[in-house]
Design a protein around this motif. Sequence first.
Motif, PDB file in Angstrom:
ATOM      1  N   THR A   1      21.005 -13.717  17.953  1.00  0.00           N
ATOM      2  CA  THR A   1      19.742 -13.353  17.310  1.00  0.00           C
ATOM      3  C   THR A   1      19.272 -14.450  16.374  1.00  0.00           C
ATOM      4  O   THR A   1      18.090 -14.822  16.373  1.00  0.00           O
ATOM      5  CB  THR A   1      19.905 -12.033  16.541  1.00  0.00           C
ATOM      6  OG1 THR A   1      20.336 -11.022  17.446  1.00  0.00           O
ATOM      7  CG2 THR A   1      18.614 -11.600  15.899  1.00  0.00           C
ATOM      8  N   PHE A   2      20.179 -14.980  15.559  1.00  0.00           N
ATOM      9  CA  PHE A   2      19.809 -16.062  14.647  1.00  0.00           C
ATOM     10  C   PHE A   2      19.382 -17.306  15.414  1.00  0.00           C
ATOM     11  O   PHE A   2      18.424 -17.979  15.040  1.00  0.00           O
ATOM     12  CB  PHE A   2      20.964 -16.398  13.711  1.00  0.00           C
ATOM     13  CG  PHE A   2      21.197 -15.378  12.632  1.00  0.00           C
ATOM     14  CD1 PHE A   2      20.260 -14.415  12.320  1.00  0.00           C
ATOM     15  CD2 PHE A   2      22.377 -15.385  11.921  1.00  0.00           C
ATOM     16  CE1 PHE A   2      20.475 -13.480  11.325  1.00  0.00           C
ATOM     17  CE2 PHE A   2      22.611 -14.460  10.916  1.00  0.00           C
ATOM     18  CZ  PHE A   2      21.656 -13.507  10.620  1.00  0.00           C
ATOM     19  N   ALA A   3      20.088 -17.622  16.497  1.00  0.00           N
ATOM     20  CA  ALA A   3      19.746 -18.812  17.285  1.00  0.00           C
ATOM     21  C   ALA A   3      18.367 -18.661  17.925  1.00  0.00           C
ATOM     22  O   ALA A   3      17.559 -19.599  17.899  1.00  0.00           O
ATOM     23  CB  ALA A   3      20.802 -19.056  18.347  1.00  0.00           C
ATOM     24  N   LEU A   4      18.088 -17.493  18.494  1.00  0.00           N
ATOM     25  CA  LEU A   4      16.786 -17.278  19.124  1.00  0.00           C
ATOM     26  C   LEU A   4      15.664 -17.249  18.085  1.00  0.00           C
ATOM     27  O   LEU A   4      14.570 -17.768  18.334  1.00  0.00           O
ATOM     28  CB  LEU A   4      16.789 -15.981  19.935  1.00  0.00           C
ATOM     29  CG  LEU A   4      17.622 -16.011  21.205  1.00  0.00           C
ATOM     30  CD1 LEU A   4      17.637 -14.631  21.847  1.00  0.00           C
ATOM     31  CD2 LEU A   4      17.103 -17.048  22.177  1.00  0.00           C
ATOM     32  N   GLY A   5      15.922 -16.670  16.928  1.00  0.00           N
ATOM     33  CA  GLY A   5      14.915 -16.641  15.874  1.00  0.00           C
ATOM     34  C   GLY A   5      14.595 -18.037  15.369  1.00  0.00           C
ATOM     35  O   GLY A   5      13.437 -18.387  15.142  1.00  0.00           O
ATOM     36  N   THR A   6      15.626 -18.846  15.196  1.00  0.00           N
ATOM     37  CA  THR A   6      15.424 -20.220  14.754  1.00  0.00           C
ATOM     38  C   THR A   6      14.664 -21.021  15.803  1.00  0.00           C
ATOM     39  O   THR A   6      13.732 -21.769  15.479  1.00  0.00           O
ATOM     40  CB  THR A   6      16.776 -20.891  14.453  1.00  0.00           C
ATOM     41  OG1 THR A   6      17.446 -20.130  13.462  1.00  0.00           O
ATOM     42  CG2 THR A   6      16.598 -22.309  13.977  1.00  0.00           C
ATOM     43  N   ALA A   7      15.036 -20.861  17.050  1.00  0.00           N
ATOM     44  CA  ALA A   7      14.361 -21.586  18.127  1.00  0.00           C
ATOM     45  C   ALA A   7      12.893 -21.173  18.233  1.00  0.00           C
ATOM     46  O   ALA A   7      12.016 -22.029  18.409  1.00  0.00           O
ATOM     47  CB  ALA A   7      15.080 -21.344  19.451  1.00  0.00           C
ATOM     48  N   THR A   8      12.624 -19.900  18.105  1.00  0.00           N
ATOM     49  CA  THR A   8      11.244 -19.425  18.185  1.00  0.00           C
ATOM     50  C   THR A   8      10.406 -19.963  17.034  1.00  0.00           C
ATOM     51  O   THR A   8       9.259 -20.386  17.222  1.00  0.00           O
ATOM     52  CB  THR A   8      11.206 -17.887  18.182  1.00  0.00           C
ATOM     53  OG1 THR A   8      12.030 -17.396  19.234  1.00  0.00           O
ATOM     54  CG2 THR A   8       9.807 -17.361  18.354  1.00  0.00           C
ATOM     55  N   GLY A   9      10.974 -19.972  15.834  1.00  0.00           N
ATOM     56  CA  GLY A   9      10.259 -20.537  14.689  1.00  0.00           C
ATOM     57  C   GLY A   9      10.006 -22.014  14.851  1.00  0.00           C
ATOM     58  O   GLY A   9       8.936 -22.517  14.497  1.00  0.00           O
ATOM     59  N   ASP A  10      10.989 -22.741  15.398  1.00  0.00           N
ATOM     60  CA  ASP A  10      10.803 -24.172  15.625  1.00  0.00           C
ATOM     61  C   ASP A  10       9.734 -24.446  16.680  1.00  0.00           C
ATOM     62  O   ASP A  10       8.940 -25.379  16.542  1.00  0.00           O
ATOM     63  CB  ASP A  10      12.116 -24.816  16.048  1.00  0.00           C
ATOM     64  CG  ASP A  10      13.113 -24.920  14.902  1.00  0.00           C
ATOM     65  OD1 ASP A  10      12.692 -24.725  13.741  1.00  0.00           O
ATOM     66  OD2 ASP A  10      14.293 -25.183  15.166  1.00  0.00           O
TER      67      ASP A  10
ATOM     68  N   ASP B   1       3.519 -22.242   7.846  1.00  0.00           N
ATOM     69  CA  ASP B   1       2.648 -21.245   8.479  1.00  0.00           C
ATOM     70  C   ASP B   1       3.411 -20.417   9.503  1.00  0.00           C
ATOM     71  O   ASP B   1       3.158 -19.219   9.661  1.00  0.00           O
ATOM     72  CB  ASP B   1       1.439 -21.906   9.127  1.00  0.00           C
ATOM     73  CG  ASP B   1       0.477 -22.479   8.108  1.00  0.00           C
ATOM     74  OD1 ASP B   1       0.526 -22.034   6.941  1.00  0.00           O
ATOM     75  OD2 ASP B   1      -0.300 -23.376   8.478  1.00  0.00           O
ATOM     76  N   SER B   2       4.347 -21.041  10.206  1.00  0.00           N
ATOM     77  CA  SER B   2       5.172 -20.322  11.158  1.00  0.00           C
ATOM     78  C   SER B   2       6.039 -19.284  10.452  1.00  0.00           C
ATOM     79  O   SER B   2       6.181 -18.153  10.917  1.00  0.00           O
ATOM     80  CB  SER B   2       6.049 -21.303  11.944  1.00  0.00           C
ATOM     81  OG  SER B   2       6.885 -20.623  12.844  1.00  0.00           O
ATOM     82  N   ALA B   3       6.606 -19.664   9.312  1.00  0.00           N
ATOM     83  CA  ALA B   3       7.415 -18.716   8.536  1.00  0.00           C
ATOM     84  C   ALA B   3       6.562 -17.560   8.030  1.00  0.00           C
ATOM     85  O   ALA B   3       6.994 -16.397   8.052  1.00  0.00           O
ATOM     86  CB  ALA B   3       8.085 -19.435   7.377  1.00  0.00           C
ATOM     87  N   LEU B   4       5.346 -17.872   7.588  1.00  0.00           N
ATOM     88  CA  LEU B   4       4.444 -16.809   7.137  1.00  0.00           C
ATOM     89  C   LEU B   4       4.037 -15.890   8.279  1.00  0.00           C
ATOM     90  O   LEU B   4       3.929 -14.668   8.096  1.00  0.00           O
ATOM     91  CB  LEU B   4       3.203 -17.418   6.479  1.00  0.00           C
ATOM     92  CG  LEU B   4       3.440 -18.149   5.164  1.00  0.00           C
ATOM     93  CD1 LEU B   4       2.156 -18.842   4.707  1.00  0.00           C
ATOM     94  CD2 LEU B   4       3.966 -17.212   4.104  1.00  0.00           C
ATOM     95  N   LEU B   5       3.807 -16.461   9.451  1.00  0.00           N
ATOM     96  CA  LEU B   5       3.449 -15.675  10.627  1.00  0.00           C
ATOM     97  C   LEU B   5       4.547 -14.687  10.992  1.00  0.00           C
ATOM     98  O   LEU B   5       4.293 -13.494  11.185  1.00  0.00           O
ATOM     99  CB  LEU B   5       3.156 -16.608  11.811  1.00  0.00           C
ATOM    100  CG  LEU B   5       2.875 -15.955  13.152  1.00  0.00           C
ATOM    101  CD1 LEU B   5       1.506 -15.291  13.122  1.00  0.00           C
ATOM    102  CD2 LEU B   5       2.946 -16.982  14.261  1.00  0.00           C
TER     103      LEU B   5
END
Length: 62
Positions: A14-23, A35-39
């Motif tokens: 979950t952490f890996a996919l969340g990080t990848a999606t944010g990147d 802006d990605s973090a805010l989104l």
Amino acid sequence: MRALTDTSQTIMLTFALGTATGDVTGFCFDVGFVDSALLFGAAILVPCVLHHFAWLNAVAAF
């Protein structure tokens, strides 16, 4: 070395996919990391607030 439990593996995935999606949204779609973090923060916060204040079903909020 002890093998990871299913729960630990799920959390790591979950952490890996969340990080990848944010990147991807921050870099590849040229949104920017702040802006990605805010989104994603808003995407998490909206169902939480609706569940708490508007009595949104827990399953629907999840």
